[in-house]
Design an enzyme around this catalytic site. Structure first.
Site, PDB file in Angstrom:
ATOM      1  N   SER A  77       0.853  -1.193   0.000  1.00  0.00           N
ATOM      2  CA  SER A  77       0.000   0.000   0.000  1.00  0.00           C
ATOM      3  C   SER A  77       0.888   1.241   0.000  1.00  0.00           C
ATOM      4  CB  SER A  77      -0.941  -0.034   1.211  1.00  0.00           C
ATOM      5  OG  SER A  77      -1.821   1.069   1.215  1.00  0.00           O
ATOM      6  N   TYR A 117      -5.730   7.661  -6.572  1.00  0.00           N
ATOM      7  CA  TYR A 117      -4.569   6.905  -6.099  1.00  0.00           C
ATOM      8  C   TYR A 117      -4.728   6.570  -4.618  1.00  0.00           C
ATOM      9  CZ  TYR A 117       0.178   5.530  -4.932  1.00  0.00           C
ATOM     10  OH  TYR A 117       1.271   4.826  -4.480  1.00  0.00           O
ATOM     11  N   LYS A 121      -4.986   2.806  -2.785  1.00  0.00           N
ATOM     12  CA  LYS A 121      -4.112   2.341  -1.698  1.00  0.00           C
ATOM     13  C   LYS A 121      -4.917   2.014  -0.437  1.00  0.00           C
ATOM     14  CE  LYS A 121      -1.511   1.552  -3.895  1.00  0.00           C
ATOM     15  NZ  LYS A 121      -0.550   0.426  -4.080  1.00  0.00           N
TER      16      LYS A 121
END
Length: 311
Positions: free
Chosen positions: A147, A175, A179
Site C-alpha cells: 500500500s 490513487y 491504496k
C-alpha cells in the site's frame, strides 16, 4: 527495531511471485529474495522489460528468475497468468502484490474500470483469488499487499469509484483510494483466512517515500516532460532509495514471527528508515467497509477468493 536484509533467512526451496518486478520496489524485492535462495517469478506487463530485468537480476542475484507475462489492467491476462502458474507449480510460498500505477491521466482498464483502482486493487484481488489454491497447498505461505501512506489522504471508498467517469476524476484522490483499497483487502483477507483456519497469512507493507520511476510515470503518460523531470529531481533529493523502500515488503514477506494482519512501514515518520509495525488509518480498519469492498470486487472481477478456502 534493528533490521536489514542480512536478517532475511535462507529461502532455499521457497517460491515467490512478485508483481511489477521490472524496476523500483518490485525489482529490489525480487533481487533480495533471489540472493537468499528463493525461486522467484517476475510478473510484469511488458515482456521486453521483464526479460531485461531477469537478465540483471540473474547477474546480481546469482539465480535466474522465471518471467511471467501479467497485465493487471486486464482480467483475462490475470486469469491466463494464474492458470500458467497453477499449471506449472504445485505450490506458492509468497505472493507479493507490489505492482501499481500512480496519478496518471484518466484512463480505463481493458474491462472498463478506472485505471488506478482497476490495476492496484482489482487486478491484485483477482490474482490473489486465482492463486489462493496454490498458497493453501503450501505450509505457512503469505500474501503481502503493498500500500502507501497516501491511503491516509482519503476517508473512504464507494462502489462508483471503481468505474469513475472522466469528468469527476481526480488523479491523487483515486490513487489514495486505490491504496486504501489495498489495505481494506489485506485486512478482510486476513479475517477470512483466520476464520477458515487456513495456513496462509495476509499482511501488508508500504515503502514510505522511495525513489522509483512511479512518481514520474504519471506526468510522462500525460506528455508533461518538464513535470516528470521535476518529480525525478525532487525524489532524488528527499526520498530513500528503492532498495531501502523495499525493506518493509521484505520484512513482511520473511520475518518469521510477524502476526497475521500486520502492516509494516518505515520507522522514521513512516517516510524512511528500518521497517516496523505501523497503524493504518481509521478508514482502513473499518470491517464493514472492507466487507462491502470485497463484495464489489467479487462482482467486478468474477473472482471470490473466499470460495477457495476450505471451511
Amino acid at each position: 527495531m534493528t533490521w536489514s536484509t542480512a536478517d532475511i533467512p535462507d529461502l532455499t526451496g521457497r517460491r515467490a511471485l512478485v508483481t511489477g518486478a521490472t524496476s523500483g520496489l518490485g525489482y529490489e524485492t525480487a533481487l533480495e529474495l533471489l540472493r537468499h535462495g528463493a525461486d522467484v517469478i517476475v510478473a510484469a506487463r511488458n515482456p521486453e522489460k521483464a526479460a531485461q530485468a531477469a537478465e540483471t537480476l540473474t547477474q546480481r542475484g546469482g539465480r535466474a528468475p522465471t518471467v511471467l507475462e501479467l497485465d493487471l489492467a486486464d482480467l483475462a491476462s490475470v486469469q491466463r497468468a494464474a492458470d500458467e502458474v497453477s499449471g506449472q507449480y504445485d505450490g506458492l510460498d509468497l505472493l507479493i502484490n507490489n505492482a501499481g500505477v500512480m496519478a496518471p491521466p484518466y484512463r480505463q482498464t481493458v474491462d472498463g474500470f478506472e485505471l488506478q483502482l482497476g490495476t492496484n486493487h482489482l487486478g491484485h484481488f483477482a490474482l490473489t483469488g486465482r492463486l489462493l489454491p496454490l498458497l493453501l497447498k503450501t505450509p505457512s505461505s503469505r500474501v503481502v499487499t503493498v500500500s502507501s501512506f497516501m491511503h491516509r489522504t482519503v476517508r473512504g471508498i464507494g462502489e462508483g469509484d471503481l468505474r469513475r467517469p472522466a469528468g469527476s476524476y481526480r488523479k491523487w484522490e483515486s490513487y489514495g483510494k486505490s491504496k486504501l483499497a489495498n489495505l481494506l483487502f489485506l485486512f478482510e483477507l486476513d479475517r477470512r483466512l483466520r476464520a477458515a483456519g487456513a495456513d496462509v497469512i495476509s499482511v501488508g507493507a508500504h515503502p514510505g517515500y522511495a525513489s522509483t520511476h512511479l512518481q514520474a510515470a504519471g506526468p510522462e503518460l500525460a506528455g508533461r516532460a518538464l513535470q516528470a523531470q521535476a518529480w525525478r529531481l525532487a525524489t532524488r533529493l528527499v526520498a530513500q532509495s528503492a532498495a531501502a523502500g523495499a525493506w518493509p515488503s521484505l520484512y513482511a514477506a520473511t520475518y518469521a514471527d510477524l502476526p497475521p494482519g500486520s502492516f509494516v512501514g518505515p520507522s522514521f515518520l513512516e517516510y524512511r528508515g528500518t521497517p516496523t509495525l505501523v497503524l493504518p488509518s481509521r478508514a482502513a480498519q473499518d470491517p464493514e467497509l472492507a466487507q462491502r469492498l470485497w463484495a464489489w470486487s467479487v462482482d467486478a472481477t468474477g473472482v471470490d477468493p473466499v470460495h477457495t478456502v476450505p471451511r
